[in-house]
Design an enzyme around this catalytic site. Structure first.
Site, PDB file in Angstrom:
ATOM      1  N   ASP A 259       0.774  -0.878   0.387  1.00  0.00           N
ATOM      2  CA  ASP A 259      -0.378   0.212  -0.334  1.00  0.00           C
ATOM      3  C   ASP A 259       0.614   0.915   0.054  1.00  0.00           C
ATOM      4  O   ASP A 259       1.808   1.135   0.435  1.00  0.00           O
ATOM      5  CB  ASP A 259      -0.584  -0.354   1.387  1.00  0.00           C
ATOM      6  CG  ASP A 259      -1.715   1.224   1.651  1.00  0.00           C
ATOM      7  OD1 ASP A 259      -1.816   1.519   0.450  1.00  0.00           O
ATOM      8  OD2 ASP A 259      -1.667   1.939   3.065  1.00  0.00           O
ATOM      9  N   ASP A 261      -0.045   5.504   1.279  1.00  0.00           N
ATOM     10  CA  ASP A 261      -0.593   6.215   2.368  1.00  0.00           C
ATOM     11  C   ASP A 261      -0.476   5.630   3.174  1.00  0.00           C
ATOM     12  O   ASP A 261      -1.665   4.379   3.906  1.00  0.00           O
ATOM     13  CB  ASP A 261      -1.967   6.793   2.329  1.00  0.00           C
ATOM     14  CG  ASP A 261      -1.703   8.138   0.184  1.00  0.00           C
ATOM     15  OD1 ASP A 261      -0.223   7.948   0.230  1.00  0.00           O
ATOM     16  OD2 ASP A 261      -2.698   8.219   0.325  1.00  0.00           O
ATOM     17  N   GLN A 303      -6.300   6.254  -5.676  1.00  0.00           N
ATOM     18  CA  GLN A 303      -6.531   7.400  -6.049  1.00  0.00           C
ATOM     19  C   GLN A 303      -7.538   7.946  -6.148  1.00  0.00           C
ATOM     20  O   GLN A 303      -7.424   8.504  -7.298  1.00  0.00           O
ATOM     21  CB  GLN A 303      -4.749   7.488  -6.704  1.00  0.00           C
ATOM     22  CG  GLN A 303      -4.002   7.139  -5.808  1.00  0.00           C
ATOM     23  CD  GLN A 303      -3.452   7.987  -4.691  1.00  0.00           C
ATOM     24  OE1 GLN A 303      -3.739   8.870  -4.630  1.00  0.00           O
ATOM     25  NE2 GLN A 303      -2.713   7.557  -3.802  1.00  0.00           N
ATOM     26  N   CYS A 340      -5.450   3.200  -8.679  1.00  0.00           N
ATOM     27  CA  CYS A 340      -6.820   2.741  -9.177  1.00  0.00           C
ATOM     28  C   CYS A 340      -7.023   4.806  -9.508  1.00  0.00           C
ATOM     29  O   CYS A 340      -7.269   4.723  -7.828  1.00  0.00           O
ATOM     30  CB  CYS A 340      -7.854   2.227  -8.085  1.00  0.00           C
ATOM     31  SG  CYS A 340      -9.537   2.148  -8.418  1.00  0.00           S
ATOM     32  N   CYS A 359     -15.241  -0.399 -10.347  1.00  0.00           N
ATOM     33  CA  CYS A 359     -14.178  -1.085 -11.074  1.00  0.00           C
ATOM     34  C   CYS A 359     -14.056  -1.949 -10.036  1.00  0.00           C
ATOM     35  O   CYS A 359     -14.567  -2.535  -9.893  1.00  0.00           O
ATOM     36  CB  CYS A 359     -13.115   0.162 -11.191  1.00  0.00           C
ATOM     37  SG  CYS A 359     -12.491   0.061  -9.555  1.00  0.00           S
ATOM     38  N   LYS A 363      -8.993  -1.053  -4.368  1.00  0.00           N
ATOM     39  CA  LYS A 363      -8.440  -1.677  -2.833  1.00  0.00           C
ATOM     40  C   LYS A 363      -9.929  -2.263  -1.545  1.00  0.00           C
ATOM     41  O   LYS A 363     -10.919  -0.775  -2.207  1.00  0.00           O
ATOM     42  CB  LYS A 363      -7.882  -2.142  -2.428  1.00  0.00           C
ATOM     43  CG  LYS A 363      -6.315  -1.866  -3.054  1.00  0.00           C
ATOM     44  CD  LYS A 363      -5.052  -1.763  -2.051  1.00  0.00           C
ATOM     45  CE  LYS A 363      -4.871  -0.589  -2.218  1.00  0.00           C
ATOM     46  NZ  LYS A 363      -3.656   0.047  -1.136  1.00  0.00           N
ATOM     47  N   ASP A 388      -2.316  -0.802   5.874  1.00  0.00           N
ATOM     48  CA  ASP A 388      -2.240   0.065   7.106  1.00  0.00           C
ATOM     49  C   ASP A 388      -3.643  -0.002   7.647  1.00  0.00           C
ATOM     50  O   ASP A 388      -4.779   0.215   8.460  1.00  0.00           O
ATOM     51  CB  ASP A 388      -1.555   1.287   7.154  1.00  0.00           C
ATOM     52  CG  ASP A 388      -2.056   2.437   6.462  1.00  0.00           C
ATOM     53  OD1 ASP A 388      -2.917   1.861   5.393  1.00  0.00           O
ATOM     54  OD2 ASP A 388      -2.399   3.369   6.895  1.00  0.00           O
TER      55      ASP A 388
END
Ligand code: ZN
Length: 431
Positions: A259, A261, A303, A340, A359, A363, A388
């Site tokens: 991941d 961020d 994103q 994404c 879509c 995630k 996280d």
């Protein structure tokens, strides 16, 4: 298809390891580097080989002969046909090509023997044919992009700009380094260069940047320069543990999906501004450990700021360039980045309707991991997803990966860790 191996390098920086033999004859696991490479070529059907030699080249010629004999090291046949071009005067690394151009009537592989490599050449050649350029270079992310030559690509993998080590580069750049392996059309040699020495990169390849005729095949397979003693010892270690061969894309790969961020960089909510991007302490060290473990390091990030109209795709790419540059300064690299751009909920001012869809990549859906698995021949059951949030764990599980959560919550993850570095220290095994 013919293969030309440039084996004339002098290897002055590695002379403390071996001063009286040419660099391609330095031994790894009891056999010259060049022998490992010829074996890999033969296994893949590339048996027609021309080697250009110079300094101490007779040692190479004596060892391999015409390729129809047996290896002095193993007693087994080389199983190839080899001819040589001996440079009496230094011609630069491309000079020999012009001397043998009559023999090069079709596209050929051009390999630099100063690097150690194990690559799925059929895949590389197929890419070259699909793109239809004059030259395809093999590129990868490496652990020292700051002092390596870089290329800048468009979305079609076409090389738009060539930046040699000495050229000024932007503050942030994608880690795409020319690795010294090429598929070349003989058309490239139909020119006359007047200088006595010819430099492949600067005189033949760099001028093709921006013409639409030079493409980059980017791959995480093992290609490492062994030009310094440190790098040589690392290569020996990687041979011993099997990483060199394992990373050939003919073999199933294993990956750590990361991941972004909150895992690599500090979590700031929706990250809209490049100034907000800051690597977490230990992130580069952790990614470096992943790089050295034989796992691919692949970012998979949601994103929705793209769909929300808050960040444009070029702005997002620039943020990712910053991520790659900062990791590179820490000796770490990413093998790929997937994002994404979508978000399902419509009806907000400024949003980009084309990304407001349901879509399969956002995630907790596993679409980005599945796409990476297809692109890089990854065995998901041997891979990890680290993040996280719950959506990271669910995406990892949906893809069939093992999962690790950074934090304290319980989302049925396999491992709970304090940081990415904690994950790298406690979960990675080299097997
Ligand atoms: Zn998506």
């Amino acid at each position: 298809m013919k293969t030309v191996i440039m084996a004339g390098g002098r290897g002055t920086r590695i002379s403390s390891v071996a001063s009286d033999i040419p660099k391609p004859m330095i031994k790894i696991e009891g056999r010259p580097v060049l022998e490992h490479e010829i074996e890999s070529l033969r296994e893949q059907g590339f048996k027609d080989i021309i080697i250009s030699v110079s300094h101490l080249g007779n040692i190479i010629m004596d060892y391999f002969g015409d390729g129809t004999g047996v290896s002095p090291a193993t007693g087994k046949p080389f199983g190839v046909h080899i001819s040589y071009y001996f440079e009496k005067e230094p011609l630069g690394n491309a000079g020999a090509l012009f001397k043998i151009r009559d023999q090069l009537t079709e596209d050929f592989l051009l390999l630099n023997a100063d690097a150690v490599f194990d690559v799925d050449f059929r895949r590389f050649v197929q890419f070259h044919r699909e793109k239809g350029g004059l030259v395809t270079i093999f590129t990868h992310a490496n652990d020292h992009p700051y002092d390596s030559g870089l290329v800048f690509l468009d979305e079609n993998q076409c090389v738009m700009k060539w930046s040699a080590k000495e050229d000024v580069r932007p503050e942030y750049y994608k880690n795409v380094v020319n690795a010294g392996l090429h598929v070349v059309s003989p058309e490239v040699l139909k020119c006359d260069i007047e200088t006595p020495k010819i430099d492949l990169d600067r005189q033949l390849l760099k001028p093709l940047a921006g013409t639409g005729k030079l493409f980059a095949y980017d791959s995480p397979e093992y290609v490492k320069d062994m030009g310094t003693p440190d790098r040589y010892y690392q290569v020996c270690q990687d041979f011993k543990t099997g990483i060199v061969q394992q990373k050939n894309l003919r073999n199933k790969q294993k990956a750590v999906f990361l991941d972004r961020d909150g895992t690599l960089n500090r979590y700031v909510g929706f990250l809209r501004n490049i100034e907000q991007f800051e690597l977490l302490p230990g992130a580069a060290e952790a990614v470096r450990a992943i790089n050295n473990s034989g796992y691919l390091a692949i970012v998979v990030t949601n994103q929705p700021v793209i769909a929300r109209g808050e960040v444009s795709i070029p702005e997002l790419e620039q943020i990712h360039n910053k991520m790659e540059t900062l990791l590179g300064e820490g000796g770490a690299f990413l093998d790929a980045v997937y994002y994404c751009p979508h978000h399902p909920d419509k009806g907000f001012p400024g949003e980009r309707a084309e990304f407001k869809i349901q879509c399969s990549c956002r995630k907790p859906k596993p679409g980005m991991l599945l796409k990476a698995a297809e692109d890089f021949n990854i065995d998901l059951s041997q891979s990890w997803m680290v993040g996280d949030s719950e959506s990271d764990i669910l995406a990892g599980k949906a893809a069939g990966c093992r999962t690790a959560l950074i934090g304290t919550a319980e989302y049925t993850q396999d491992k709970t860790v304090e940081s990415l570095l904690d994950f790298a220290d406690s979960c990675l095994t080299n097997q």
